[in-house]
Design an enzyme around this catalytic site. Structure first.
Site, PDB file in Angstrom:
ATOM      1  N   HIS A 103      -3.373   1.946   5.428  1.00  0.00           N
ATOM      2  CA  HIS A 103      -3.985   0.648   4.287  1.00  0.00           C
ATOM      3  C   HIS A 103      -3.606   0.964   2.997  1.00  0.00           C
ATOM      4  O   HIS A 103      -4.281   1.313   2.078  1.00  0.00           O
ATOM      5  CB  HIS A 103      -5.367   0.564   4.402  1.00  0.00           C
ATOM      6  N   ASP A 108      -8.191  -2.961   3.739  1.00  0.00           N
ATOM      7  CA  ASP A 108      -9.582  -1.834   4.154  1.00  0.00           C
ATOM      8  C   ASP A 108     -10.650  -2.689   3.394  1.00  0.00           C
ATOM      9  O   ASP A 108     -11.620  -2.778   3.743  1.00  0.00           O
ATOM     10  CB  ASP A 108      -9.187  -0.767   4.226  1.00  0.00           C
ATOM     11  N   TYR A 300       9.789 -18.951   4.796  1.00  0.00           N
ATOM     12  CA  TYR A 300       9.231 -19.265   3.347  1.00  0.00           C
ATOM     13  C   TYR A 300       7.813 -19.491   3.300  1.00  0.00           C
ATOM     14  O   TYR A 300       7.151 -20.318   4.390  1.00  0.00           O
ATOM     15  CB  TYR A 300       9.917 -20.667   2.777  1.00  0.00           C
ATOM     16  N   GLU A 376     -14.133   2.689  -5.297  1.00  0.00           N
ATOM     17  CA  GLU A 376     -15.038   1.632  -4.397  1.00  0.00           C
ATOM     18  C   GLU A 376     -16.019   0.787  -5.135  1.00  0.00           C
ATOM     19  O   GLU A 376     -16.609  -0.245  -4.544  1.00  0.00           O
ATOM     20  CB  GLU A 376     -15.409   2.766  -3.466  1.00  0.00           C
TER      21      GLU A 376
END
Length: 415
Positions: A103, A108, A300, A376
């Protein structure tokens, strides 16, 4: 609803979800266990779900009170990148358990934030009105994108959406801050892949061959001056070749060459004009060289444009709920591209940037790199900011008189 307090009370939830998804990444159109986890979590909080083939997961939450319907979106796929166990400063707190998959873009974090927001909204249905559609989108990164089946599902099942919200974590925006931009937030992108079919020959007699290499050189040369000739200097358009493959021997002219790349723009008119010119130049020069040009990829994705009235309310909501320091006034437009641009061309809405940069944590490496990581605590701010805006928008129902939806099928034909 005290969204700041509620978000911090759920820090453990958003962190544990983010680490679970980070440790178990899945590539585009292979996100099966990821979707199992998403549905299991939503069901736990009484949120009904629908899994759309090749599209993703919808969750449906009704407050029980009449009002608007808000669509909230997260993308769910990972990238084919081998993760570095050390970020910018130290060993990671969690690492991918699927070798060669990572990720590396922050999806995530997107899933973790949206699921945490869903939990809080489900537990506090008495404090907001209307309905919310949670959209977890497959294959945002590559291949057969999930956005088309999802939006067609909403249309075909006559599920009315009044407005939409999305966010993307940003590697260089400090954790604890969000960016909410007027106008263009992310660039439009044109993805191209072409095979040139010629005639092979020996290096001693190039006149007896039809060289796809010489043809490609002519195409690249013709495009080199495009921006100067066709784009207003105050606007941005850039393009690059990311792949050129042909031959393997120095004295053999190959019969085929494949090249691929992207163009990025800040205005859709510029991006679509480049696409038109690119196709004409490629086919025309191939014909002049006696070759044929096979257009393998021709996609596109439009510019992600925020609706003014939604930005007005979003900035007000975030600063009042989280304090003026939470809003970064200098957050720049990002030349990356998002499939959320298609959602936001269909419904009025806003797309936030959520800050995740923290030198002490070791985050700060750009997206799509092996050292990319997330602070986080920034996700907690992202949850609070999203809830501040979404609940306020459902309450105030801002009018958007200048928003005009693009025809969905016409837009999807380009993707």
């Amino acid at each position: 609803m005290d969204v700041k307090t509620l978000a911090w009370q759920e820090k453990k939830t958003v962190v544990s979800l983010r680490r679970h998804f980070h440790e178990n990444p899945e590539l585009s159109q292979k996100e099966f266990k990821t979707m199992d986890t998403i549905e299991e979590f939503l069901h736990k909080y009484g949120i009904e779900t629908v899994r759309v083939p090749h599209g993703g997961v919808f969750g449906f939450l009704d407050s029980g009170k009449p009002g608007w319907t808000m669509l909230m979106r997260a993308d769910i796929d990972a990238l084919p990148i081998k993760e570095d166990p050390v970020n910018m400063a130290k060993e990671r707190v969690c690492i991918s358990e699927n070798e060669g998959i990572m990720h590396a873009c922050g999806h995530d974090g997107h899933m973790a934030m949206l699921l945490t927001e869903a939990k809080i909204l489900a537990q506090h249905k008495d404090e907001w009105e209307g309905k919310i559609v949670f959209m977890f989108e497959e294959a945002e990164e590559m291949g057969e994108r999930g956005i088309a089946p999802l939006l067609r599902y909403l249309r075909d099942n006559k599920i009315h959406i009044d407005t939409c919200f999305g966010t993307h974590v940003m590697w260089n925006l400090p954790a604890g801050k969000v960016g909410i931009l007027y106008g263009s937030a992310l660039a439009g992108a044109y993805f191209f892949r072409v095979k040139l079919h010629g005639k092979s020959g020996h290096g001693s007699r190039p006149d007896m061959a039809q060289s796809p290499i010489e043809c490609f050189i002519s195409i690249a040369s013709e495009l080199r001056s495009y921006r100067m000739r066709a784009v207003d200097p105050s606007d941005s358009l850039t393009y690059s070749f990311g792949c050129v493959q042909a031959g393997h021997e120095p004295n053999i002219i190959p019969d085929e060459l494949m090249f691929a790349g992207t163009a990025r723009c800040t205005k859709n008119d510029d991006g679509l004009a480049f696409r038109d010119t690119f196709l004409k130049v490629t086919k025309g020069i191939a014909e002049l060289h006696g070759l044929t040009a096979e257009i393998v990829e021709d996609q596109y994705f439009p510019v992600t444009v925020n609706t003014k009235e939604c930005v007005d309310l979003a900035r007000k909501s975030v600063t009042e709920a989280l304090g003026s320091d939470a809003l970064d006034p200098d957050c720049p437009m990002w030349m990356a591209t998002e499939t959320f641009s298609i959602t936001e061309s269909t419904y009025p809405g806003v797309f936030f940037f959520t800050g995740i940069n923290d030198p002490e944590v070791g985050s700060g490496s750009p997206h799509h790199t092996p050292k990319f990581d997330i602070a986080e605590d920034g996700l907690v701010t992202g949850v609070a900011a999203a809830l501040a805006y979404v609940t306020r928008a459902l309450a105030e129902k801002p009018e958007t008189p200048f928003f005009h939806p693009t025809d969905l099928e016409s837009m999807l034909k380009l993707t």
